[in-house]
Scaffold this motif. Structure first.
Motif, PDB file in Angstrom:
ATOM      1  N   PRO A  19       0.806  -1.222   0.000  1.00 50.22           N
ATOM      2  CA  PRO A  19       0.000   0.000   0.000  1.00 50.22           C
ATOM      3  C   PRO A  19       0.838   1.269   0.000  1.00 50.22           C
ATOM      4  N   GLU A  58      -9.212   0.860  -1.617  1.00 53.80           N
ATOM      5  CA  GLU A  58      -8.831  -0.026  -2.717  1.00 53.80           C
ATOM      6  C   GLU A  58      -8.599  -1.451  -2.232  1.00 53.80           C
ATOM      7  N   ILE A  63      -6.354   4.456  -1.105  1.00 57.82           N
ATOM      8  CA  ILE A  63      -5.617   3.188  -1.117  1.00 57.82           C
ATOM      9  C   ILE A  63      -6.214   2.227  -0.085  1.00 57.82           C
ATOM     10  N   ARG A  64      -6.599   2.772   1.067  1.00 51.54           N
ATOM     11  CA  ARG A  64      -7.246   1.920   2.078  1.00 51.54           C
ATOM     12  C   ARG A  64      -8.520   1.308   1.515  1.00 51.54           C
ATOM     13  N   LYS A 106      -4.145   8.466   0.725  1.00 47.18           N
ATOM     14  CA  LYS A 106      -4.039   7.273   1.563  1.00 47.18           C
ATOM     15  C   LYS A 106      -5.393   6.613   1.801  1.00 47.18           C
ATOM     16  N   LEU A 125       2.039   3.095  -3.167  1.00 49.13           N
ATOM     17  CA  LEU A 125       1.087   3.872  -3.968  1.00 49.13           C
ATOM     18  C   LEU A 125       0.784   5.239  -3.383  1.00 49.13           C
ATOM     19  N   TYR A 126       1.352   5.539  -2.196  1.00 51.78           N
ATOM     20  CA  TYR A 126       1.033   6.814  -1.544  1.00 51.78           C
ATOM     21  C   TYR A 126       1.526   8.018  -2.353  1.00 51.78           C
TER      22      TYR A 126
END
Length: 460
Positions: free
Chosen positions: A45, A60, A57-58, A54, A48-49
């Motif tokens: 993860p 995702e 992404i969480r 963020k 990808l930041y």
């Protein structure tokens, strides 16, 4: 409650806007294949930041089935949501079909499509994390318009790379983006290193979504307080769109009906997934018997002809490798008018369901698609964008089949955008200038061979 079958539309109140999005990941038939680095190892993860907020992404990678919609996002949704569910009575009568045809009408958003459902959410989460500018790509301009609108709502700058052929075909989309404060570049552009390299090799390159994605990501990576956003394909984008299907389920409850078949166009998969995911939940948990049909152009047949394998989402190979149906990341599409469907890949979730036979796929050429759109305009009055016109073609075919068999099927499709910025496309259709493009399988084979030369570890 019984409703007269001659009703035109089903409406919800603003209080009935869903408070949660639905996440399909916990309900898939198997675990979604993980995104990979170029060495074949799973992406972390934190890798990808640099590109995404963020919280996105969480979402995702989340296995939470229900994700709360922030009240600030719901407040912006109130500008146009809930959207109507229409019964296409005049189309039914024209086709002399026993089928009932419904469509969820997303054209009434400020940007004229379903895209603001995720653009507003993505702009909000980036704003909360202190981001000042967002970059993205756009094909037909619907996603770019939506992101420009979302950024405007939360005081963010927007930089948009618009596929050159669409930039030239649809200048009014660009003007709409600029009215909301966005900067718009035709892609490939001289604004990025990758864009300049493409133009150096081919100054007349018409562009592709893969190239535009590469430019937008490069821009985001090289500038502080800037993040990239995507209008389709990824899980968090698709879950934001489930507000469509969740509303539709409430509307069907009001009229005591339920779809037997759900149809939608696919380019990256977000609009169709937003409609069918909540009904897939019913299929899995309530054992509802409902079918799902995805429709794409023969000029860009990602699911119907593409290979189910790992590939990049962009031409410069800046994105992680995703397992999806792909035509190859170097794909340059023919200049068909359905710009939002000119993408080489597809949402991994949709591809997984297609691989399991849960989602069926069909492809049509643009000539037959515009013929179907012209029937819809004459019967229902609303002008569809070229993208959802693909779904309309499939619906008409299915309704005719029901006429021939006598089956009383309930069909639901998504009218995900209006065609008011697509008049050149309709002019070309009326003047007999459209070409029924078929993307050659030989070209797909060559692209996949190149992909496997790059990554010999790819097995499927």
């Amino acid at each position: 409650m019984r409703i007269d079958p001659k009703f035109m539309k089903v409406l919800l109140s603003e209080d009935e806007i869903p408070k949660h999005w639905y996440n399909i990941l916990p309900d898939l038939p198997e675990q979604l294949p993980l995104p990979l680095n170029k060495d074949g190892n799973p992406i972390k993860p934190e890798d990808l930041y640099v590109i995404f907020a963020k919280e996105l992404i969480r979402q995702e990678m989340s296995n939470d089935r229900w994700i709360r919609i922030p009240e600030e996002v719901r407040e912006v949704y109130r500008i146009w949501r809930p959207t109507p569910l229409f019964r296409a009575i005049r189309l039914e009568k024209y086709l002399k079909t026993p089928a009932k045809i419904y469509y969820k009408f997303e054209s009434i958003s400020p940007a004229g499509s379903h895209k603001p459902n995720t653009a507003v959410a993505q702009a909000y989460y980036n704003m909360k994390e202190g981001v000042e500018r967002l970059t993205t790509e756009t094909g037909a301009g619907q996603w770019g318009s939506a992101l420009a609108f979302g950024c405007c709502m939360f005081d963010l700058e927007a930089t948009i790379y618009m596929v050159r052929v669409s930039y030239e075909q649809k200048p009014f989309r660009r003007i709409l983006m600029e009215l909301w404060g966005a900067k718009v570049y035709p892609s490939p552009s001289a604004n990025t290193e990758f864009g300049r390299s493409v133009l150096e090799k081919d100054p007349e390159n018409p562009g592709s979504l893969g190239i535009a994605i590469s430019e937008a990501i490069e821009d985001a990576i090289k500038h502080e307080n800037t993040k990239y956003t995507l209008g389709s394909v990824l899980n968090h984008v698709l879950l934001h769109q489930t507000i469509i299907g969740l509303e539709a389920k409430k509307q069907f409850e009001m009229i005591e009906d339920y779809p037997d078949l759900i149809v939608g166009c696919i380019g990256g998969g977000s609009s169709f997934s937003g409609l069918f995911w909540p009904f897939y939940y019913d299929k899995v948990h309530k054992k509802k018997d409902v079918e799902f049909l995805a429709v794409e152009p023969t000029a860009c047949p990602s699911v119907t002809k593409g290979v189910y394998t790992y590939d990049h989402g962009d031409t410069a190979r800046l994105t992680p490798l995703l397992k999806m149906h792909t035509l190859g990341h170097d794909f340059i599409p023919p200049p068909i008018h359905a710009g939002g469907l000119r993408y080489h890949g597809m949402a991994p979730t949709l591809c997984l369901l297609a691989d399991h036979g849960i989602v069926k796929a069909r492809a049509y050429n643009q000539v037959e698609v515009f013929k179907a759109a012209s029937i819809f305009v004459k019967t229902e009055g609303h002008l569809p964008a070229p993208e959802p016109a693909h779904a309309i073609k499939a619906v008409i075919d299915e309704a005719i089949r029901c006429r021939e068999t006598g089956e009383e099927k309930t069909i639901l499709f998504l009218l995900c955008g209006h065609g008011h910025f697509d008049m050149k496309a309709y002019q070309d259709y009326l003047e007999g200038m459209l070409v029924p493009y078929e993307y050659p399988e030989e070209q797909i084979r060559k692209s996949i061979e190149k992909l496997r030369e790059l990554y010999p570890w790819i097995k499927s």
